[in-house]
Design an enzyme around this catalytic site. Sequence first.
Site, PDB file in Angstrom:
ATOM      1  N   LYS A 139      -1.780  -2.951   7.316  1.00 51.94           N
ATOM      2  CA  LYS A 139      -3.105  -2.532   7.808  1.00 51.94           C
ATOM      3  C   LYS A 139      -3.554  -3.661   8.733  1.00 51.94           C
ATOM      4  O   LYS A 139      -3.304  -5.063   8.530  1.00 51.94           O
ATOM      5  CB  LYS A 139      -4.206  -2.974   6.622  1.00 51.94           C
ATOM      6  CG  LYS A 139      -5.604  -2.431   6.920  1.00 51.94           C
ATOM      7  CD  LYS A 139      -6.215  -2.733   5.494  1.00 51.94           C
ATOM      8  CE  LYS A 139      -7.968  -2.184   5.800  1.00 51.94           C
ATOM      9  NZ  LYS A 139      -8.637  -2.170   4.498  1.00 51.94           N
ATOM     10  N   HIS A 195      -3.741 -10.038   3.411  1.00 51.82           N
ATOM     11  CA  HIS A 195      -5.218 -10.298   3.753  1.00 51.82           C
ATOM     12  C   HIS A 195      -5.508 -11.244   4.843  1.00 51.82           C
ATOM     13  O   HIS A 195      -4.824 -12.370   4.778  1.00 51.82           O
ATOM     14  CB  HIS A 195      -5.678 -10.710   2.307  1.00 51.82           C
ATOM     15  CG  HIS A 195      -6.018  -9.717   1.401  1.00 51.82           C
ATOM     16  ND1 HIS A 195      -6.214 -10.102   0.185  1.00 51.82           N
ATOM     17  CD2 HIS A 195      -5.919  -8.289   1.675  1.00 51.82           C
ATOM     18  CE1 HIS A 195      -6.186  -8.613  -0.511  1.00 51.82           C
ATOM     19  NE2 HIS A 195      -6.085  -7.767   0.242  1.00 51.82           N
ATOM     20  N   HIS A 230      -3.208   2.964  -5.629  1.00 55.52           N
ATOM     21  CA  HIS A 230      -3.592   1.707  -5.156  1.00 55.52           C
ATOM     22  C   HIS A 230      -3.995   0.675  -6.217  1.00 55.52           C
ATOM     23  O   HIS A 230      -4.144  -0.619  -5.939  1.00 55.52           O
ATOM     24  CB  HIS A 230      -4.927   1.888  -4.151  1.00 55.52           C
ATOM     25  CG  HIS A 230      -5.125   0.641  -3.416  1.00 55.52           C
ATOM     26  ND1 HIS A 230      -4.606   0.315  -2.259  1.00 55.52           N
ATOM     27  CD2 HIS A 230      -6.159  -0.297  -3.235  1.00 55.52           C
ATOM     28  CE1 HIS A 230      -4.751  -0.557  -1.575  1.00 55.52           C
ATOM     29  NE2 HIS A 230      -6.054  -1.120  -2.146  1.00 55.52           N
ATOM     30  N   ARG A 235      -1.382  -2.028  -6.518  1.00 56.96           N
ATOM     31  CA  ARG A 235      -1.643  -3.297  -6.040  1.00 56.96           C
ATOM     32  C   ARG A 235      -2.446  -4.127  -6.341  1.00 56.96           C
ATOM     33  O   ARG A 235      -2.311  -5.342  -6.257  1.00 56.96           O
ATOM     34  CB  ARG A 235      -2.145  -2.886  -4.174  1.00 56.96           C
ATOM     35  CG  ARG A 235      -2.408  -3.894  -3.489  1.00 56.96           C
ATOM     36  CD  ARG A 235      -2.755  -3.177  -2.001  1.00 56.96           C
ATOM     37  NE  ARG A 235      -3.267  -3.987  -0.807  1.00 56.96           N
ATOM     38  CZ  ARG A 235      -2.552  -4.883  -0.369  1.00 56.96           C
ATOM     39  NH1 ARG A 235      -1.209  -4.875  -0.235  1.00 56.96           N
ATOM     40  NH2 ARG A 235      -3.447  -5.702   0.616  1.00 56.96           N
ATOM     41  N   TYR A 244      -9.678 -11.079  -7.046  1.00 56.13           N
ATOM     42  CA  TYR A 244      -8.862 -11.069  -8.164  1.00 56.13           C
ATOM     43  C   TYR A 244      -9.289 -11.966  -9.089  1.00 56.13           C
ATOM     44  O   TYR A 244      -8.853 -11.941 -10.172  1.00 56.13           O
ATOM     45  CB  TYR A 244      -7.379 -10.894  -7.830  1.00 56.13           C
ATOM     46  CG  TYR A 244      -7.119  -9.713  -6.826  1.00 56.13           C
ATOM     47  CD1 TYR A 244      -7.198  -8.483  -7.314  1.00 56.13           C
ATOM     48  CD2 TYR A 244      -6.878  -9.782  -5.381  1.00 56.13           C
ATOM     49  CE1 TYR A 244      -7.004  -7.237  -6.569  1.00 56.13           C
ATOM     50  CE2 TYR A 244      -6.769  -8.681  -4.607  1.00 56.13           C
ATOM     51  CZ  TYR A 244      -6.716  -7.370  -5.380  1.00 56.13           C
ATOM     52  OH  TYR A 244      -6.451  -6.089  -4.373  1.00 56.13           O
ATOM     53  N   ARG A 277       1.015  -1.239   0.119  1.00 47.80           N
ATOM     54  CA  ARG A 277       0.015  -0.087   0.260  1.00 47.80           C
ATOM     55  C   ARG A 277       0.953   1.050  -0.012  1.00 47.80           C
ATOM     56  O   ARG A 277       2.008   1.180   0.356  1.00 47.80           O
ATOM     57  CB  ARG A 277      -0.681   0.021   1.167  1.00 47.80           C
ATOM     58  CG  ARG A 277      -1.987  -1.181   1.236  1.00 47.80           C
ATOM     59  CD  ARG A 277      -2.622  -1.186   2.791  1.00 47.80           C
ATOM     60  NE  ARG A 277      -3.582  -2.140   2.752  1.00 47.80           N
ATOM     61  CZ  ARG A 277      -3.145  -3.459   3.236  1.00 47.80           C
ATOM     62  NH1 ARG A 277      -1.950  -3.699   3.592  1.00 47.80           N
ATOM     63  NH2 ARG A 277      -4.121  -4.421   3.266  1.00 47.80           N
TER      64      ARG A 277
END
Length: 343
Positions: free
Chosen positions: A181, A313, A287, A290, A322, A156
């Site tokens: 995150k 994640h 972004h 990414r 994706y 990120r």
Amino acid sequence: MGEVRRKALRPEVVSATLPALKAPRLLDQLRERIRFLHYSRSTEDAYVFWVRAFIRHHGLRHPRDLDGAAVESFLTWLASERQVAPATHRQALSALLFLYGKVLGVQLPWMAEIGRPRPQRRLPVVMSRDEVVNVLSSLDVEWRLFGQLLYGTGMRITEGLRLRVKDVDFSHGAIIVREGKGSKDRVVMLPESLVPGLREQMLKSHAAWLQDQQDGRGGVEMPDALDRKYPRAGSTWAWFWVFPQDHHSTDPRSGVVRRHHMYDQTFQRAFKRAAKAAGVTKPVSPHTLRHSFATHLLQSGYDIRTVQELLGHSDVATTMIYTHVLKLGGGAVKSPIDSMRFD
């Protein structure tokens, strides 16, 4: 009627685990509580923004004098009049629940009953490999390496900007992403093609670090309370930014003047200019690099769990989005008209 209303607003639970607030003003109390709980600076800015908007929406009345209906009317106004996205709606709601629960110290029945917007799953915007090359080639030289690093690692933008010298491991070809995150650490690859550029960037950063040392202005922001536990660590080369700003600035929280990492807004503007110069008509942002990183890895045959780990994640379902993007490409079902011939 007023007596009933005051009784309904009486706190049912006051948190005994949080210390008493010292700031006299409400927004300062909000900032104080956010910092005590180690929320990010971006979360602090967002929560202060929404609480201020809530107060202004209701004629500068104190939130303690407002009830669940007032919160509902504000959120309804955001959705119907301002037409904000569901994610923005949820952020505003989170800010108000934090205000009442953590700052005002009340837990009222309506806080659990208030309606929440239904999340919408949308496909992310992804650039093709050629589009990535064109956009990165169109970036200003001072930003090109950073853009290449974001695409090459899937980081990120904030993770890349906060990258410190000690977390780039040339010997193992790895980069350690600290406090991503969810405050999680992870390891991503160090692209071999970017090693020469990163070494050159390190030399520029070292020159800035040396200048700060000579000027007696050494020291960068340290996470949590490490600056108190290790007072000199912030002035060491290991903790210095890989992408430092070219000037000093004032820390908005502490008021200390020191060197910050490069600003995200500056790169975002540079990226928008590059996308326009490259002729990319998709609504792309930093972004998007990414998203493109993840999609291109899956196209190359890497398994979903590997991509999940690289992106950081928590749930593989987040990474699965994706795979839906891939269906838009060569793996999609072909239309029956493609097998027909017309005169």
